[in-house]
Every structure is written in C-alpha cells, then in structure tokens.
Design an enzyme around this catalytic site. Structure first.
Site, PDB file in Angstrom:
ATOM      1  N   TYR A  95       0.840  -1.200   0.000  1.00 54.76           N
ATOM      2  CA  TYR A  95       0.000   0.000   0.000  1.00 54.76           C
ATOM      3  C   TYR A  95       0.873   1.248   0.000  1.00 54.76           C
ATOM      4  O   TYR A  95       0.576   2.222  -0.690  1.00 54.76           O
ATOM      5  CB  TYR A  95      -0.946  -0.001   1.206  1.00 54.76           C
ATOM      6  CG  TYR A  95      -1.980  -1.092   1.129  1.00 54.76           C
ATOM      7  CD1 TYR A  95      -3.119  -0.939   0.347  1.00 54.76           C
ATOM      8  CD2 TYR A  95      -1.813  -2.278   1.831  1.00 54.76           C
ATOM      9  CE1 TYR A  95      -4.060  -1.948   0.267  1.00 54.76           C
ATOM     10  CE2 TYR A  95      -2.747  -3.292   1.758  1.00 54.76           C
ATOM     11  CZ  TYR A  95      -3.874  -3.124   0.974  1.00 54.76           C
ATOM     12  OH  TYR A  95      -4.797  -4.137   0.892  1.00 54.76           O
ATOM     13  N   ASN A 118     -12.312  -0.957  -5.459  1.00 55.98           N
ATOM     14  CA  ASN A 118     -12.107  -1.237  -6.879  1.00 55.98           C
ATOM     15  C   ASN A 118     -13.332  -1.956  -7.429  1.00 55.98           C
ATOM     16  O   ASN A 118     -13.622  -3.086  -7.031  1.00 55.98           O
ATOM     17  CB  ASN A 118     -10.849  -2.095  -7.052  1.00 55.98           C
ATOM     18  CG  ASN A 118     -10.610  -2.523  -8.480  1.00 55.98           C
ATOM     19  OD1 ASN A 118     -11.258  -2.067  -9.409  1.00 55.98           O
ATOM     20  ND2 ASN A 118      -9.667  -3.423  -8.654  1.00 55.98           N
ATOM     21  N   HIS A 127      -5.747  -7.440  -6.358  1.00 60.74           N
ATOM     22  CA  HIS A 127      -5.241  -8.612  -5.625  1.00 60.74           C
ATOM     23  C   HIS A 127      -3.718  -8.575  -5.504  1.00 60.74           C
ATOM     24  O   HIS A 127      -3.149  -9.271  -4.684  1.00 60.74           O
ATOM     25  CB  HIS A 127      -5.696  -9.910  -6.300  1.00 60.74           C
ATOM     26  CG  HIS A 127      -5.230 -10.082  -7.705  1.00 60.74           C
ATOM     27  ND1 HIS A 127      -5.872  -9.489  -8.781  1.00 60.74           N
ATOM     28  CD2 HIS A 127      -4.174 -10.761  -8.226  1.00 60.74           C
ATOM     29  CE1 HIS A 127      -5.241  -9.813  -9.888  1.00 60.74           C
ATOM     30  NE2 HIS A 127      -4.203 -10.579  -9.585  1.00 60.74           N
ATOM     31  N   GLU A 153      -0.827 -16.529 -10.962  1.00 60.91           N
ATOM     32  CA  GLU A 153       0.103 -15.681 -11.709  1.00 60.91           C
ATOM     33  C   GLU A 153       1.549 -16.145 -11.511  1.00 60.91           C
ATOM     34  O   GLU A 153       2.336 -16.158 -12.466  1.00 60.91           O
ATOM     35  CB  GLU A 153      -0.077 -14.218 -11.312  1.00 60.91           C
ATOM     36  CG  GLU A 153      -1.427 -13.670 -11.771  1.00 60.91           C
ATOM     37  CD  GLU A 153      -1.644 -12.202 -11.444  1.00 60.91           C
ATOM     38  OE1 GLU A 153      -0.692 -11.525 -10.983  1.00 60.91           O
ATOM     39  OE2 GLU A 153      -2.773 -11.720 -11.649  1.00 60.91           O
TER      40      GLU A 153
END
Length: 159
Positions: A95, A118, A127, A153
C-alpha cells in the site's frame, strides 16, 4: 446496464457494464458480494470478449487484459486504479509503494480504501496489493480468492 455471470475457479463472477465498458465485476463470496441491480438486464452478448479474456486469464493463457473499462470513481480512486493497472502480472506492491506511485507517500490508508473499492477486480489487479510485511491483506473476494489469483500468476510466470 447489462450483466452476465462467468463460472471461474474462484466462483461465479458477475460482470456488468454498458456502452462505455465494464463497470463492475462482483465476487460470489467475501466482503463485496455483488448482485445485479433491479434495473439491470441479463445479456451475455456484450461480454463475449470479457468472458474470453477472463477464461484465458484463469487458464494461464492471458497476462494482460485489453478491455474497455468504465469504473465510476472519485479522481483519487481513479489515480489509484490507474497505478494498479501498471503493477505487472505476477508482481505485488505494498500500500505504501502504491501511495508513492500516485504521488502521495503518506496516503497508504487512503490508497487501501480506494483499492478496496475497486469496482473491477481481477482486470484492475487489486489482488496484487499486499501488506508492507508481505502478508496478504483484505480482499473483496476473500483471502482465499486473493491467494488463488496470486498463486495462479506465479505459476504461469515460472512455467
């Protein structure tokens, strides 16, 4: 607004939008369960491209989305979502890092709130935001969904 559902490995996703583009993706579980509004119309036709790209993402065949998006946001939230779209596939950002990227290094809490709101998760990859210590933090679709997306991913990148 029109909508459709897409079966996915993290549950049935709600996809909604209009002539301007996709306006929201809703999760079947977690903090932000989303249902169609009463004035929305079910119609899968406008979402054929979005469905195909999301299906390709979930099979590991797509790492970058190319879809018209039309999130309704505040100017600050819009800057956060733009910065999120620049976080590379398979990467994470804290963040605080995201706050620096939007030009306000002391705004990590506000960035977290914008990230949590979002309206188009997965395509706008909220994410990929984690705590400063590397821990998974809140996610509208639930932490299991976030973990799944990040692991997907990573697997694709190493294969």
């Amino acid at each position: 607004m029109k909508y459709t559902y897409l079966p996915s490995p993290i549950g049935e996703l709600l996809i909604a939008g209009d002539h301007a583009g996709i306006r929201c993706i809703g999760f079947p579980g977690g903090r932000h369960v989303r249902q169609p509004e009463v004035d929305w119309t079910p119609d899968p036709a406008p979402f054929a491209r979005a469905r195909a790209q999301l299906e390709a993402y979930f099979t590991g065949d797509l790492t970058e989305f190319d879809l018209p998006l039309a999130p309704q946001t505040t100017p600050f939230q819009g800057r956060v979502l733009t910065a999120l779209r620049r976080v590379p596939y398979g990467s994470t950002v804290s963040y605080g890092e995201l706050a620096r990227k939007v030009g306000n290094p002391k705004a990590s809490r506000a960035v977290g709130m914008a990230n949590g709101r979002n309206p188009i998760p997965i395509i706008i990859p909220c994410h990929r935001v984690i705590g400063a210590n590397g821990a998974l933090t809140g996610f509208g679709g639930g932490l299991e969904a976030k973990r799944f997306l990040l692991e997907l991913e990573r697997r694709v990148l190493v294969s």
